[in-house]
Design a protein around this motif. Structure first.
Motif, PDB file in Angstrom:
ATOM      1  N   ARG A 253     -15.477  37.479 -15.107  1.00  0.00           N
ATOM      2  CA  ARG A 253     -16.407  37.496 -16.218  1.00  0.00           C
ATOM      3  C   ARG A 253     -16.875  38.913 -16.563  1.00  0.00           C
ATOM      4  NH1 ARG A 253     -20.528  32.322 -15.535  1.00  0.00           N
ATOM      5  NH2 ARG A 253     -19.086  30.746 -16.388  1.00  0.00           N
ATOM      6  N   LYS A 254     -16.769  39.805 -15.647  1.00  0.00           N
ATOM      7  CA  LYS A 254     -17.141  41.187 -15.938  1.00  0.00           C
ATOM      8  C   LYS A 254     -16.193  41.816 -16.950  1.00  0.00           C
ATOM      9  CE  LYS A 254     -18.937  41.825 -11.263  1.00  0.00           C
ATOM     10  NZ  LYS A 254     -18.827  42.584 -10.008  1.00  0.00           N
ATOM     11  N   ALA A 255     -14.891  41.364 -16.946  1.00  0.00           N
ATOM     12  CA  ALA A 255     -13.908  41.922 -17.874  1.00  0.00           C
ATOM     13  C   ALA A 255     -13.690  41.025 -19.090  1.00  0.00           C
ATOM     14  CB  ALA A 255     -12.584  42.152 -17.154  1.00  0.00           C
ATOM     15  N   VAL A 256     -13.922  39.745 -18.939  1.00  0.00           N
ATOM     16  CA  VAL A 256     -13.706  38.786 -20.025  1.00  0.00           C
ATOM     17  C   VAL A 256     -15.049  38.118 -20.318  1.00  0.00           C
ATOM     18  CG1 VAL A 256     -12.381  36.805 -20.813  1.00  0.00           C
ATOM     19  CG2 VAL A 256     -11.358  38.423 -19.205  1.00  0.00           C
ATOM     20  N   SER A 257     -15.452  38.185 -21.565  1.00  0.00           N
ATOM     21  CA  SER A 257     -16.792  37.699 -21.922  1.00  0.00           C
ATOM     22  C   SER A 257     -16.876  36.170 -21.901  1.00  0.00           C
ATOM     23  CB  SER A 257     -17.199  38.223 -23.306  1.00  0.00           C
ATOM     24  OG  SER A 257     -16.218  37.813 -24.266  1.00  0.00           O
ATOM     25  N   SER A 258     -15.853  35.509 -22.395  1.00  0.00           N
ATOM     26  CA  SER A 258     -15.901  34.057 -22.529  1.00  0.00           C
ATOM     27  C   SER A 258     -14.790  33.439 -21.687  1.00  0.00           C
ATOM     28  CB  SER A 258     -15.742  33.655 -24.002  1.00  0.00           C
ATOM     29  OG  SER A 258     -15.713  32.260 -24.122  1.00  0.00           O
ATOM     30  N   THR A 259     -15.185  32.641 -20.706  1.00  0.00           N
ATOM     31  CA  THR A 259     -14.212  31.941 -19.842  1.00  0.00           C
ATOM     32  C   THR A 259     -14.624  30.488 -19.679  1.00  0.00           C
ATOM     33  OG1 THR A 259     -15.418  32.550 -17.840  1.00  0.00           O
ATOM     34  CG2 THR A 259     -13.632  34.032 -18.561  1.00  0.00           C
TER      35      THR A 259
END
Length: 375
Positions: A253-259
């Motif tokens: 989540r630190k690199a991808v905003s929406s998971t």
């Protein structure tokens, strides 16, 4: 024919006349009728006034005539006797023939009468005696009364639960074992449902938009794959279940905003899943997804888990080769993921875990072409 005997004369009315004798013809058939008698012929008067020679000749003539008549009568009597005998024989033969015909007509009638008598006697043998009907009636009434009494007693007596005998228990166990064996055989024929968990990083309208978003994720050092066309989804991690991916999701989540963590399930009746190499690939895929997700979450792996992974990979390698290009791509991606994990075991380089996850995501994309997920 008529012949005149020479030197024989008859004195008729005092006048000497020659006497003519008619003899029968050579065929023994008299020229005159058989009924002609000597009295019808002209008689000769042999008086005393004639000479002695003439009297002697007249007597001899009469004797000859009598003998001739006697022979004729004897012949007629013999002929009549033969005719009567022949007529009697003929009548006897006709009577015998008539009797035979009568016998022939009478015999079948007598036989028919005898057969009819025998049939009547047979039917009479099967008839029950008069007192047998009353006996049967009494027996039927007794049977009905007995059944009614027995049913009444069964209702009055309280029912007790009977304990099963050892033989019945053994039969029950055998039946249950047979059912279990049949279930195992059915499972071997029909593969078990295959399911995994993934982390989804968004859904886009088409592959172009999904590809642009995937480039930014790759730049952040996160594995990613585009799945589908319209719509197209982005998967960034894979695991055995949702629980195993929660820690990985928190890390990404630190690199991808929406998971979003979701589970994918695939139909067991899919035709591609009947292939031996595909099923073995599914077993290896599940082991590698669970192990790589645990390692990414910072957890360790036991030696038993590595041995199980090695055994599943050896089983896949022993499978027969296939001519299906999609299946070959699927198997190749699985092999690359296994090699990355084996290298991580030796080097403990975290980048190898990312590479293993990337190969597992590539294998998932190819697998979904063979077996579409359930909606």
């Amino acid at each position: 024919m008529d012949k005149q005997r020479p030197g024989i004369t008859v004195n008729i009315n005092g006048h000497p006349r020659p006497f003519t004798i008619k003899r029968p013809s050579e065929g023994n058939q008299p020229d005159e009728p058989s009924g002609h008698r000597l009295e019808d012929r002209p008689s000769a008067d042999f008086g005393n006034d004639g000479p002695p020679d003439d009297r002697h000749h007249a007597r001899s003539f009469q004797a000859d005539s009598r003998q001739t008549d006697e022979r004729q009568r004897s012949a007629r009597q013999i002929g009549e006797q033969e005719a009567e005998k022949q007529a009697f024989d003929t009548a006897k033969e006709e009577e015998a023939a008539a009797l035979e015909e009568a016998d022939e007509r009478i015999v079948p009638i007598s036989e028919a009468i005898q057969k009819k008598k025998k049939a009547c006697q047979t039917r009479r043998l099967w008839r029950l005696p008069p007192h047998a009907k009353s006996l049967f009636l009494a027996a039927a009434i007794a049977a009905v009364v007995g059944m009614a009494f027995g049913m009444t007693m069964l209702r009055l007596i309280p029912k007790e639960k009977a304990e099963p005998s050892p033989a019945a228990e053994a039969m029950t166990e055998l039946a249950e074992a047979g059912i279990a064996t049949g279930g195992e055989r059915a499972e071997s024929i029909m593969p078990e449902p295959f399911s995994i968990a993934v982390i989804q990083a968004g859904v886009y309208s088409d592959t172009k938009a999904a590809a642009r978003a995937a480039k930014s994720i790759e730049a952040a050092g996160v594995p990613v794959v585009v799945v589908g066309q319209k719509p197209a989804a982005l998967y960034i991690a894979v695991g055995a279940d949702k629980e195993g991916l929660r820690a990985v999701n928190d890390k990404y989540r630190k690199a991808v905003s929406s998971t979003y963590v979701k589970e994918l399930s695939f139909a067991p009746e899919a035709k591609a899943r009947q292939s031996d190499i595909v099923r073995k690939g599914e077993a290896l895929y599940g082991d590698m997804a669970a192990l790589s997700a645990a390692l990414l979450a910072g957890k360790g792996a036991s030696e038993e888990e590595w041995q199980a992974l090695s055994k599943a990979y050896g089983s896949l390698e022993k499978s027969e080769a296939t001519n299906n290009k999609t299946v070959r791509n699927y198997v190749e991606a699985l092999k690359q993921a296994y090699l990355a994990l084996a290298a991580y075991k030796e080097n403990q380089d975290e980048a190898l875990l990312g590479k293993a996850q990337q190969q597992l995501l590539e294998a998932l994309s190819v697998y979904m072409e063979l077996v579409p997920p359930r909606s």
